[in-house]
Scaffold this active site. Structure first.
Site, PDB file in Angstrom:
ATOM      1  N   SER A   1     -10.812   0.389   3.406  1.00  0.00           N
ATOM      2  CA  SER A   1     -10.134  -0.321   4.883  1.00  0.00           C
ATOM      3  C   SER A   1      -9.479   0.842   5.418  1.00  0.00           C
ATOM      4  CB  SER A   1      -8.875  -1.474   4.310  1.00  0.00           C
ATOM      5  OG  SER A   1      -9.462  -2.548   3.685  1.00  0.00           O
TER       6      SER A   1
ATOM      7  N   GLU B   1      -4.586   2.876   6.944  1.00  0.00           N
ATOM      8  CA  GLU B   1      -4.093   2.717   5.517  1.00  0.00           C
ATOM      9  C   GLU B   1      -4.920   4.092   4.771  1.00  0.00           C
ATOM     10  OE1 GLU B   1      -6.146   0.020   1.983  1.00  0.00           O
ATOM     11  OE2 GLU B   1      -5.077  -0.984   3.492  1.00  0.00           O
TER      12      GLU B   1
ATOM     13  N   ARG C   1       0.777  -1.220   0.003  1.00  0.00           N
ATOM     14  CA  ARG C   1      -0.125   0.025   0.086  1.00  0.00           C
ATOM     15  C   ARG C   1       0.884   1.295   0.090  1.00  0.00           C
ATOM     16  NH1 ARG C   1      -2.194  -3.670  -1.517  1.00  0.00           N
ATOM     17  NH2 ARG C   1      -4.409  -4.582  -0.476  1.00  0.00           N
TER      18      ARG C   1
END
EC number: 1.3.1.98
Length: 301
Positions: free
Chosen positions: A225, A295, A174
């Site tokens: 998320s 995130e 990520r």
């Protein structure tokens, strides 16, 4: 600031909006105003905007389709550039795809699957733009952007435009080099896909969509998320084992469907969400000794 606005308008960079509430531009439906919001018509408009931002020594921020984003209740200082309609070009040549940074990721994955091109099935439920997906190495279903990207065209802070190869993007979970060492705007991405069986690809896409629909709260405003998975654990599992499923502060609630999602039940503030994030971090650390890292990107004043 007024002089900057006037110059931006005169330069015809695109739509120029002053004190524009950002809640309408995020999937969380939360966020205070941008001092100046620019929706550029083309790359030249972005380049000119950055020239003027540099001239006036003004802060600037880029957003895409507003997913995976939490904007402060106080909004964002300076200029916000929203990528979209001016960067939504698409060129498909056999298994090579070149696409603008503002192109919707779900739309792209759906279109390419119908053409029998495999590799983007994982993105069938990710509600962001191509640029944002490349920026953060978006992924799902055990795959991510780093598996298909060959290079990306980046507009850097100093106004230069250059291609970064897959290796130069320095992808990890990520993240990419654009979040750390070399901030910039993804103008275009080139993907290398595989020619496959259309029916099988479409079937995988549908399974992925069904899974997300059955396990994630896409019927409420949310930012996807909230936390990265702290290997070897899953963030959602830890949150649920801690007994936090359904916990609510103000209008923000930890989803009953999936612990790693915070939903806006109506009228939630960014502070409500931040308070929930802080609660989750502390609870998980106390109960399991695990550090949680977000995130979702938190930006603004």
């Amino acid at each position: 600031m007024e002089q900057l606005v006037n110059e931006l308008i005169q330069a015809n960079v695109g739509r120029v909006l002053v004190d524009e509430p950002l809640a309408r531009y995020t999937t969380m439906k939360i966020g205070g105003p941008a001092d100046i919001l620019i929706v550029p018509k083309r790359v030249a408009g972005i380049e000119k905007t950055l020239q003027l931002v540099k001239k006036y020594k003004t802060k600037w921020t880029v957003i895409g389709r507003g997913s995976n984003l939490l904007v402060s209740d106080l909004g964002i200082e300076g200029v916000v550039i929203r990528l979209g309609e001016g960067l939504d070009h698409l060129e498909v040549e056999k298994h090579r795809v070149r696409v603008g940074g503002g192109y919707p990721l779900i739309k792209l994955s759906t279109l390419l699957s119908r053409q029998g091109l495999a590799g983007l099935e994982f993105a069938s439920g990710i509600p962001g733009s191509v640029g944002g997906a490349v920026y953060m190495n978006a992924g799902a279903h055990k795959s991510d952007i780093s598996n298909i990207l060959s290079k990306a065209l980046i507009l850097f802070e100093d106004g230069t435009i250059d291609w970064l190869t897959h290796g130069e993007m320095e992808f990890s979970y990520r993240t990419s080099v654009l979040q750390t060492k070399r901030p910039g705007i993804v103008l275009e991405a080139e993907f290398q896909l595989q020619i496959g069986e259309r029916e099988r690809i479409v079937s995988v896409m549908q399974k992925n969509k069904d899974y997300r629909r059955e396990t994630q709260p896409w019927n409420h405003p949310c930012a996807g998320s909230v936390f990265r998975n702290p290997t070897p654990y899953f963030a959602g599992d830890l949150i649920e084992k801690a007994g936090l499923r359904g916990y609510q502060i103000g209008g923000a609630q930890i989803s009953e469907m999936h612990g790693n999602f915070i939903i806006n039940t109506g009228g939630a503030s960014a502070q409500d969400v931040l308070s929930l994030i802080a609660l989750i971090k502390q609870t998980i650390k106390d109960k399991f000794g695990v550090e949680m890292h977000t995130e979702v990107e938190i930006i603004g004043r």
